[in-house]
Design a protein around this motif. Structure first.
Motif, PDB file in Angstrom:
ATOM      1  N   ASP A 118      13.998   1.252   0.809  1.00  0.00           N
ATOM      2  CA  ASP A 118      13.459   2.544   0.385  1.00  0.00           C
ATOM      3  C   ASP A 118      13.012   2.506  -1.079  1.00  0.00           C
ATOM      4  O   ASP A 118      12.438   3.481  -1.576  1.00  0.00           O
ATOM      5  CB  ASP A 118      14.501   3.649   0.560  1.00  0.00           C
ATOM      6  CG  ASP A 118      14.850   3.918   2.007  1.00  0.00           C
ATOM      7  OD1 ASP A 118      16.048   4.124   2.294  1.00  0.00           O
ATOM      8  OD2 ASP A 118      13.930   3.915   2.853  1.00  0.00           O
ATOM      9  N   THR A 119      13.291   1.412  -1.754  1.00  0.00           N
ATOM     10  CA  THR A 119      12.901   1.282  -3.156  1.00  0.00           C
ATOM     11  C   THR A 119      11.383   1.358  -3.298  1.00  0.00           C
ATOM     12  O   THR A 119      10.648   0.620  -2.645  1.00  0.00           O
ATOM     13  CB  THR A 119      13.411  -0.055  -3.725  1.00  0.00           C
ATOM     14  OG1 THR A 119      14.838  -0.044  -3.732  1.00  0.00           O
ATOM     15  CG2 THR A 119      12.900  -0.271  -5.145  1.00  0.00           C
ATOM     16  N   SER A 131      10.321   5.306   9.827  1.00  0.00           N
ATOM     17  CA  SER A 131      11.268   4.563   9.003  1.00  0.00           C
ATOM     18  C   SER A 131      12.267   5.468   8.276  1.00  0.00           C
ATOM     19  O   SER A 131      13.306   4.992   7.815  1.00  0.00           O
ATOM     20  CB  SER A 131      10.513   3.720   7.978  1.00  0.00           C
ATOM     21  OG  SER A 131       9.706   4.554   7.152  1.00  0.00           O
ATOM     22  N   VAL A 132      11.967   6.754   8.165  1.00  0.00           N
ATOM     23  CA  VAL A 132      12.866   7.658   7.441  1.00  0.00           C
ATOM     24  C   VAL A 132      13.409   8.778   8.325  1.00  0.00           C
ATOM     25  O   VAL A 132      14.264   9.555   7.886  1.00  0.00           O
ATOM     26  CB  VAL A 132      12.174   8.282   6.212  1.00  0.00           C
ATOM     27  CG1 VAL A 132      11.598   7.200   5.313  1.00  0.00           C
ATOM     28  CG2 VAL A 132      11.099   9.278   6.612  1.00  0.00           C
ATOM     29  N   GLU A 134       0.833  -1.189   0.000  1.00  0.00           N
ATOM     30  CA  GLU A 134       0.000   0.000   0.000  1.00  0.00           C
ATOM     31  C   GLU A 134       0.877   1.253   0.000  1.00  0.00           C
ATOM     32  O   GLU A 134       2.034   1.228   0.415  1.00  0.00           O
ATOM     33  CB  GLU A 134      -0.902   0.002   1.236  1.00  0.00           C
ATOM     34  CG  GLU A 134      -1.953  -1.091   1.228  1.00  0.00           C
ATOM     35  CD  GLU A 134      -2.925  -0.966   2.386  1.00  0.00           C
ATOM     36  OE1 GLU A 134      -3.932  -1.691   2.394  1.00  0.00           O
ATOM     37  OE2 GLU A 134      -2.679  -0.140   3.277  1.00  0.00           O
ATOM     38  N   ARG A 135       0.279   2.341  -0.461  1.00  0.00           N
ATOM     39  CA  ARG A 135       0.979   3.607  -0.433  1.00  0.00           C
ATOM     40  C   ARG A 135       1.177   4.030   1.023  1.00  0.00           C
ATOM     41  O   ARG A 135       0.232   3.991   1.816  1.00  0.00           O
ATOM     42  CB  ARG A 135       0.168   4.657  -1.199  1.00  0.00           C
ATOM     43  CG  ARG A 135       0.919   5.928  -1.497  1.00  0.00           C
ATOM     44  CD  ARG A 135       0.189   6.760  -2.527  1.00  0.00           C
ATOM     45  NE  ARG A 135       0.077   6.070  -3.812  1.00  0.00           N
ATOM     46  CZ  ARG A 135      -0.326   6.633  -4.935  1.00  0.00           C
ATOM     47  NH1 ARG A 135      -0.684   7.920  -4.926  1.00  0.00           N
ATOM     48  NH2 ARG A 135      -0.391   5.949  -6.058  1.00  0.00           N
ATOM     49  N   GLU A 136       2.401   4.433   1.348  1.00  0.00           N
ATOM     50  CA  GLU A 136       2.686   4.766   2.733  1.00  0.00           C
ATOM     51  C   GLU A 136       3.236   6.183   2.874  1.00  0.00           C
ATOM     52  O   GLU A 136       3.924   6.689   1.987  1.00  0.00           O
ATOM     53  CB  GLU A 136       3.679   3.769   3.353  1.00  0.00           C
ATOM     54  CG  GLU A 136       5.061   3.790   2.764  1.00  0.00           C
ATOM     55  CD  GLU A 136       6.052   2.934   3.544  1.00  0.00           C
ATOM     56  OE1 GLU A 136       5.681   2.403   4.616  1.00  0.00           O
ATOM     57  OE2 GLU A 136       7.204   2.829   3.096  1.00  0.00           O
ATOM     58  N   PHE A 137       2.951   6.763   3.999  1.00  0.00           N
ATOM     59  CA  PHE A 137       3.392   8.110   4.325  1.00  0.00           C
ATOM     60  C   PHE A 137       4.903   8.136   4.515  1.00  0.00           C
ATOM     61  O   PHE A 137       5.478   7.233   5.123  1.00  0.00           O
ATOM     62  CB  PHE A 137       2.690   8.567   5.604  1.00  0.00           C
ATOM     63  CG  PHE A 137       3.255   9.822   6.200  1.00  0.00           C
ATOM     64  CD1 PHE A 137       4.049   9.778   7.330  1.00  0.00           C
ATOM     65  CD2 PHE A 137       2.991  11.051   5.625  1.00  0.00           C
ATOM     66  CE1 PHE A 137       4.581  10.930   7.887  1.00  0.00           C
ATOM     67  CE2 PHE A 137       3.513  12.213   6.159  1.00  0.00           C
ATOM     68  CZ  PHE A 137       4.304  12.147   7.299  1.00  0.00           C
ATOM     69  N   VAL A 138       5.529   9.204   4.003  1.00  0.00           N
ATOM     70  CA  VAL A 138       6.964   9.397   4.181  1.00  0.00           C
ATOM     71  C   VAL A 138       7.232  10.680   4.971  1.00  0.00           C
ATOM     72  O   VAL A 138       7.917  10.667   5.977  1.00  0.00           O
ATOM     73  CB  VAL A 138       7.681   9.461   2.818  1.00  0.00           C
ATOM     74  CG1 VAL A 138       9.162   9.795   3.007  1.00  0.00           C
ATOM     75  CG2 VAL A 138       7.514   8.157   2.058  1.00  0.00           C
TER      76      VAL A 138
END
Length: 125
Positions: A90-91, A63-64, A44-48
């Motif tokens: 991170d890909t 995670s970032v 799924e699309r995830e928040f960065v």
């Protein structure tokens, strides 16, 4: 109507850096929140990351945090995502998004009204 155009993706080695750009067709400060999301194959699309003009804050996914930095250049109507110490996990395809109607939940994709076309980031081990 807001148009968002991402650029800067590519193939890089783990441990290196990359900077993504997102050019907006409107003045960036007229948007409540600008966000970066990513989507890996089969996930799924995830928040960065997100920047909220109303709150004056920048938010990051755990995670970032400490590796990615989001910044805004209002003069150029452009937001950036500086990514450092990249990892194979991170890909993904990275998307920028704009919330023009205000939603307090900046982590949810459904809170955003406009999306860019995405740019591929591939990190090799």
């Amino acid at each position: 109507q807001v148009q968002l155009v991402e650029s800067g993706g590519g193939l890089v080695q783990a441990g290196t850096s990359l900077r993504l750009s997102c050019a907006a067709s409107v003045r960036t400060f007229s948007v409540y929140t600008m966000g970066w999301f990513r989507q890996a194959p089969g996930k799924e699309r995830e928040f960065v990351a997100a920047f909220s003009w109303s709150a004056g804050n920048t938010y990051y996914a755990d995670s970032v945090k400490g590796r990615f930095t989001m910044s805004v250049d209002n003069a150029k109507n452009t937001v950036y995502l500086q990514m450092s110490s990249l990892k194979p996990e991170d890909t993904a395809v990275y998307y920028c998004a704009a919330d023009i109607n205000y939603s307090s939940d900046y982590r949810r994709p459904s809170s955003y009204d406009y999306w860019g076309q995405g740019t591929q980031v591939t990190v090799s081990s």
